[in-house]
Design an enzyme around this catalytic site. Structure first.
Site, short mmCIF file in Angstrom:
data_model
loop_
_atom_site.label_atom_id
_atom_site.label_comp_id
_atom_site.label_asym_id
_atom_site.label_seq_id
_atom_site.Cartn_x
_atom_site.Cartn_y
_atom_site.Cartn_z
N ARG A 34 0.72 -1.78 -0.20
CA ARG A 34 0.22 0.45 -0.02
C ARG A 34 0.67 1.15 -0.26
O ARG A 34 1.76 0.96 0.26
CB ARG A 34 -1.22 0.22 0.74
CG ARG A 34 -0.44 -0.53 2.37
CD ARG A 34 -0.63 0.72 3.28
NE ARG A 34 -0.77 1.49 3.28
CZ ARG A 34 0.48 2.28 3.78
NH1 ARG A 34 1.98 1.56 3.87
NH2 ARG A 34 0.70 3.34 3.68
N GLY A 35 0.19 2.09 -0.38
CA GLY A 35 0.96 3.65 0.01
C GLY A 35 1.36 3.92 -1.58
O GLY A 35 1.59 2.79 -2.53
N ALA A 36 0.95 5.18 -2.21
CA ALA A 36 0.94 5.51 -3.29
C ALA A 36 2.24 4.71 -3.80
O ALA A 36 2.13 4.10 -5.73
CB ALA A 36 0.92 7.03 -3.95
N ASP A 224 -1.75 10.95 -2.33
CA ASP A 224 -2.09 10.15 -3.24
C ASP A 224 -2.62 10.51 -4.88
O ASP A 224 -2.22 9.67 -6.05
CB ASP A 224 -2.93 9.56 -2.80
CG ASP A 224 -3.54 8.59 -1.12
OD1 ASP A 224 -2.80 9.11 -0.77
OD2 ASP A 224 -2.66 7.35 -1.98
O1 MRU Z 1 -4.96 3.76 2.02
P1 MRU Z 1 -3.63 3.95 1.86
O2 MRU Z 1 -2.31 3.05 2.45
O3 MRU Z 1 -3.12 3.67 0.56
O4 MRU Z 1 -3.22 5.64 1.69
C1 MRU Z 1 -1.73 5.39 1.93
C2 MRU Z 1 -1.73 7.24 1.51
O5 MRU Z 1 -2.70 8.07 1.79
C3 MRU Z 1 -0.33 8.13 1.56
O6 MRU Z 1 -0.09 8.99 2.73
C4 MRU Z 1 0.06 8.08 0.23
O7 MRU Z 1 -0.01 7.26 -0.33
C5 MRU Z 1 1.02 8.35 0.14
S1 MRU Z 1 2.61 7.02 0.61
C6 MRU Z 1 3.89 8.13 0.24
#
Ligand code: MRU
Length: 344
Positions: A34-36, A224
């Site tokens: 997870r995380g963009a 994101d």
């Molecule tokens: O649902 P997730 O855990 O994928 O959400 C992640 C986020 O909202 C982060 O802040 C974003 O992806 C940036 S990670 C460098």
């Protein structure tokens, strides 16, 4: 491709072997990764797995279908879409390419994205140092997880924290727990503890109290998707934090690389917000194994049958953001002119 199963952190550190594009899509959907930025990297390596599994070169239509399946996995972050668009640009002379060429191109693209994400994260953190010139002791509030787990290594918002610490700042970090998926309490606190950075988890509902009763020097979050006017989609709760920060005159910073900017839209209103399962809110354990069994015995947080609303993200309007820190420099004030000047 080997992925650290983020669903199980911090309870256990387990790795999962992902063998196909279908398994990659599942891993993204199930938040194993997870995380963009991490989603985009996993997606590209998923395309490599698909190409490697083919005994003959797939038609362009077949490849496009696979790309579209991947794109449906999580709709809010833009990084995966931009990474796939860039990959497909490299396939422009499709007819003349063999499957081996396609594999090579996709692998290079994935490796390149990995390297670039890491160096961009380091550049973001370096640029962010200009924002903290007045004192050496800082209290920072962050949200969700934007660290090594979510990126190629250093992190965006958390990357800034690492670099501040390495540059001699004494940090106290408050990590919003990030209900309902707990990326803050499960993942950010885990990463920061390993770094030896002083960190307190707070319930998201405590942010107002925190900004009112303690000196908070900045809120730093990731992104994101960022619209050209600076409106920023990030983990649910970010928008509320921006309002609290504004009310208390606390600078609100977004840390993101160029591939978070979506120039196909005009404002944050056009960003699709992922709606997630109700049970993440209504049960105290939503982590299931592949057979659908709960890792921790299922508990009840609300009446059986209670309805819940679970948007995964929200959009913070540009007017609430003091600066967007990118690998190219700092965008401030945040408006369309400055975004385009820096990022286009
Ligand atoms: O649902 P997730 O855990 O994928 O959400 C992640 C986020 O909202 C982060 O802040 C974003 O992806 C940036 S990670 C460098």
């Amino acid at each position: 491709m080997t992925l650290l199963d983020q669903r199980k952190l911090p309870g256990s550190k387990e790795f999962i072997e992902v063998r196909s594009l279908e398994e990659t899509i599942l891993a993204i959907r199930q938040m194993i990764v997870r995380g963009a930025p991490a989603i985009a990297m996993a997606g590209l390596y998923g395309m490599v797995l698909y190409l490697k599994s083919q005994s003959r070169k797939p038609s362009f239509m077949e490849l496009t279908e696979k790309r579209n399946l991947l794109l449906e996995s999580r709709p809010t972050a833009v990084n995966l879409r931009l990474a796939l668009e860039k990959l497909f640009l490299n396939f422009f002379d499709y007819a003349s390419l063999t499957n081996l060429h396609l594999i090579e191109i996709a692998e290079d693209e994935a490796d390149e994205l990995f390297k670039k994400d890491l160096s961009d994260n380091l550049a973001i953190a370096h640029n962010a140092l200009k924002l903290f010139t007045e004192k050496k002791e800082l209290s920072i509030l962050t949200h969700c997880n934007t660290g090594a787990l979510a990126t190629a290594g250093h992190g965006t918002a958390i990357g800034i924290l690492r670099t501040l610490r390495d540059s001699g700042f004494k940090l106290t970090v408050y990590a919003g727990e990030t209900r309902p998926y707990h990326q803050g309490s499960r993942l950010t606190s885990w990463e920061l503890m390993q770094e030896g950075i002083d960190c307190y988890i707070i319930a998201d509902s405590m942010a107002g109290w925190l900004c009112h009763s303690r000196k908070i020097d900045a809120v730093i979050v990731g992104a994101d998707r960022i619209a050209p006017n600076g409106d920023t989609a990030n983990k649910i709760g970010t928008y509320s934090l921006s309002i609290i920060a504004k009310e208390h005159s606390v600078p609100f910073y977004v840390a993101a690389t160029k591939v978070s900017f979506d120039f196909t839209i005009r404002t944050g209103e056009e960003i699709t917000i992922e709606m997630r399962p109700e049970e993440e809110l209504t049960r105290n354990s939503f982590l299931k194994d592949s057979e659908g069994k709960y890792y921790i015995p299922e508990g009840v947080l609300s009446p059986i049958g209670a309805k819940a609303l679970n948007p995964g993200f929200d959009v913070t309007p540009a007017k609430n953001i003091s600066a967007i820190v990118t690998e190219k420099g700092i965008i401030s004030p945040v408006n369309e002119e400055n975004v385009r000047l820096m990022m286009e």
